[in-house]
Motif scaffolding. Structure first.
Motif, short mmCIF file in Angstrom:
data_model
loop_
_atom_site.label_atom_id
_atom_site.label_comp_id
_atom_site.label_asym_id
_atom_site.label_seq_id
_atom_site.Cartn_x
_atom_site.Cartn_y
_atom_site.Cartn_z
N SER A 34 37.65 44.41 50.03
CA SER A 34 37.78 43.81 49.70
C SER A 34 38.05 43.50 48.75
O SER A 34 38.24 42.61 47.72
N LEU A 35 38.98 44.68 48.04
CA LEU A 35 38.66 44.46 46.04
C LEU A 35 39.81 43.85 45.77
O LEU A 35 39.69 42.77 44.09
N GLY A 36 41.11 42.95 46.74
CA GLY A 36 41.10 41.70 45.89
C GLY A 36 40.49 40.62 45.90
O GLY A 36 40.13 39.67 44.52
N THR A 37 39.29 40.65 46.80
CA THR A 37 38.46 39.31 46.72
C THR A 37 38.05 39.39 45.64
O THR A 37 37.20 38.92 44.50
N MET A 38 36.87 40.85 45.40
CA MET A 38 36.24 41.40 44.02
C MET A 38 36.98 41.05 43.07
O MET A 38 35.78 40.74 42.09
N MET A 39 38.01 41.30 42.46
CA MET A 39 39.02 41.02 40.88
C MET A 39 38.41 39.72 40.85
O MET A 39 38.59 39.11 39.69
N VAL A 40 38.87 38.48 42.21
CA VAL A 40 38.97 37.06 42.24
C VAL A 40 37.98 36.86 41.89
O VAL A 40 36.30 36.12 40.46
N LEU A 41 36.57 37.72 42.21
CA LEU A 41 35.36 37.55 41.94
C LEU A 41 34.69 37.84 40.43
O LEU A 41 33.58 37.09 39.45
N ASP A 42 35.02 39.03 39.58
CA ASP A 42 34.74 39.16 38.80
C ASP A 42 35.53 38.43 37.97
O ASP A 42 34.80 37.87 36.88
N HIS A 43 36.38 38.10 37.55
CA HIS A 43 36.68 37.32 36.92
C HIS A 43 36.44 35.54 36.90
O HIS A 43 36.14 35.34 35.99
N VAL A 44 35.63 35.10 37.78
CA VAL A 44 35.32 33.44 38.56
C VAL A 44 33.55 34.48 37.04
O VAL A 44 33.91 33.03 36.54
N ARG A 45 33.56 35.60 37.53
CA ARG A 45 31.71 35.71 36.68
C ARG A 45 32.35 35.72 34.54
O ARG A 45 31.81 35.16 34.20
N ARG A 46 32.81 36.54 34.78
CA ARG A 46 33.78 36.71 33.29
C ARG A 46 34.15 35.46 32.52
O ARG A 46 34.05 34.68 31.41
N ALA A 47 35.10 34.55 33.15
CA ALA A 47 34.65 32.33 32.67
C ALA A 47 34.52 32.31 32.55
O ALA A 47 33.76 31.78 31.26
N LYS A 48 32.92 32.32 33.79
CA LYS A 48 31.61 31.40 33.07
C LYS A 48 30.76 31.99 31.92
O LYS A 48 30.44 31.40 31.38
N ALA A 49 30.93 33.56 31.81
CA ALA A 49 30.61 34.00 30.95
C ALA A 49 31.28 33.67 29.24
O ALA A 49 30.39 33.74 28.39
N LEU A 50 32.32 33.52 29.83
CA LEU A 50 33.28 33.32 28.01
C LEU A 50 32.87 31.38 28.19
O LEU A 50 34.18 30.97 26.62
N GLY A 51 32.54 30.89 29.00
CA GLY A 51 32.26 28.98 28.71
C GLY A 51 33.79 28.57 29.27
O GLY A 51 34.00 27.44 28.65
N LEU A 52 34.99 28.99 30.20
CA LEU A 52 35.41 28.58 30.30
C LEU A 52 35.54 27.58 31.47
O LEU A 52 35.27 28.87 32.34
N PRO A 53 36.42 26.92 31.71
CA PRO A 53 36.44 25.89 33.03
C PRO A 53 37.59 26.97 34.24
O PRO A 53 36.46 26.14 35.07
N HIS A 54 37.73 27.48 33.92
CA HIS A 54 39.18 27.41 35.08
C HIS A 54 39.37 29.73 35.38
O HIS A 54 39.37 30.25 34.20
N VAL A 55 39.70 29.41 36.72
CA VAL A 55 40.03 31.18 36.44
C VAL A 55 41.65 30.43 37.82
O VAL A 55 41.72 29.48 38.17
N TYR A 56 43.08 31.13 36.54
CA TYR A 56 44.35 30.65 37.81
C TYR A 56 44.53 31.52 38.24
O TYR A 56 45.08 32.68 38.35
N LEU A 57 44.90 31.51 39.72
CA LEU A 57 45.41 32.44 40.41
C LEU A 57 46.88 32.27 40.81
O LEU A 57 47.46 33.25 41.78
N GLY A 58 47.44 31.32 40.54
CA GLY A 58 48.79 31.80 40.29
C GLY A 58 49.86 30.84 42.15
O GLY A 58 48.27 29.50 41.81
#
Length: 255
Positions: free
Chosen positions: A194-218
């Motif tokens: 489920s690599l597509g899901t893995m990448m979304v989850l990774d972006h959520v963690r990265r955004a949280k670490a950067l203090g950013l409130p959103h991940v835009y999925l298109g």
């Protein structure tokens, strides 16, 4: 007469074309160019207003008889890790993610072609060449990064660049209020990961670490199987006529 160039973007409308998501529908897009010193600022504002970026173009649907395309963003601070998401992360615990400037590579393009040939043979990107791919990655005036995902190999963590097999790539924009996933692709023969899901989850963690409130999925398109996965990442907001609105999957779609 004032001959200075206006700082405001100029918008254009495409001709109707067959919709790639819903049979029998025609799509039109409004678009503008993202160039110059204000490109990053404009990309932020337009993405928050429902646009997407492709190279140095920002676009959004402007279809005459359909409003099925809806912009989606994950609420990072409230994101819920269900059992299935934990399972995906555990399955991919041997994957190393690395962030680089937006430069293409032969290895990336080889994976990109495998992905297109397996998943999008009839899509608009199906005949893209190595040059086309390089332009897709490099032709950007905003803060763009490439994230490579590789299987862990001996020596990773010591060398500057991981050496394992490249299995997924994400092209992402860094915005003032989040990360925008511009395009991603992965090894088509590794479906159980489920690599597509893995990448979304990774972006959520990265955004949280950067203090950013959103991940835009298109865009999410109700009724399109290609887009159905996007509503799994809860809670999220959809851009509706009244603005960004918390999405309830049990409510009927807005007409």
């Amino acid at each position: 007469m004032n001959t200075q160039t206006s700082p405001s973007p100029q918008f254009y409308l495409t001709a109707p074309a067959p919709c790639p998501y819903l049979a029998g529908e025609a799509e039109r897009k409004v678009f503008t160019h993202l160039v110059g010193p204000r490109a990053t600022e404009m990309n932020d504002l337009l993405t928050q207003g429902g646009f997407r970026r492709s190279q140095n173009i920002a676009y959004r649907p402007a279809c005459e008889s359909c409003r099925a395309c809806v912009s989606v963003r994950i609420l990072v601070d409230e994101f819920q890790y269900g059992r299935s998401f934990r399972r995906v992360e555990n399955t991919n615990s041997d994957v190393v993610a690395s962030v680089f400037d937006a430069h293409p590579s032969t290895e990336q393009f080889s994976l990109f072609r495998r992905y297109l040939d397996a998943r999008h043979q009839m899509g608009g990107m199906s005949d893209m060449s190595a040059l086309d791919y390089a332009i897709m990655v490099e032709d950007s005036h905003v803060k763009t990064r490439v994230i490579e995902y590789r299987l862990r190999a001996p020596g990773d963590g010591i060398s500057a660049r991981p050496k394992g097999e490249l299995i997924a790539v994400a092209l992402s924009d860094l915005m003032s209020d989040g990360l925008s996933m511009v395009y991603s692709f992965y090894a088509p023969d590794m479906e159980p990961r489920s690599l597509g899901t893995m990448m979304v989850l990774d972006h959520v963690r990265r955004a949280k670490a950067l203090g950013l409130p959103h991940v835009y999925l298109g865009y999410w398109v109700r009724g399109s199987r290609k887009m159905g996965y996007k509503t799994r990442f809860q809670p999220q907001e959809h851009l509706m006529s009244q603005g960004w609105t918390r999405f309830n999957p049990d409510e009927p779609a807005e007409e």
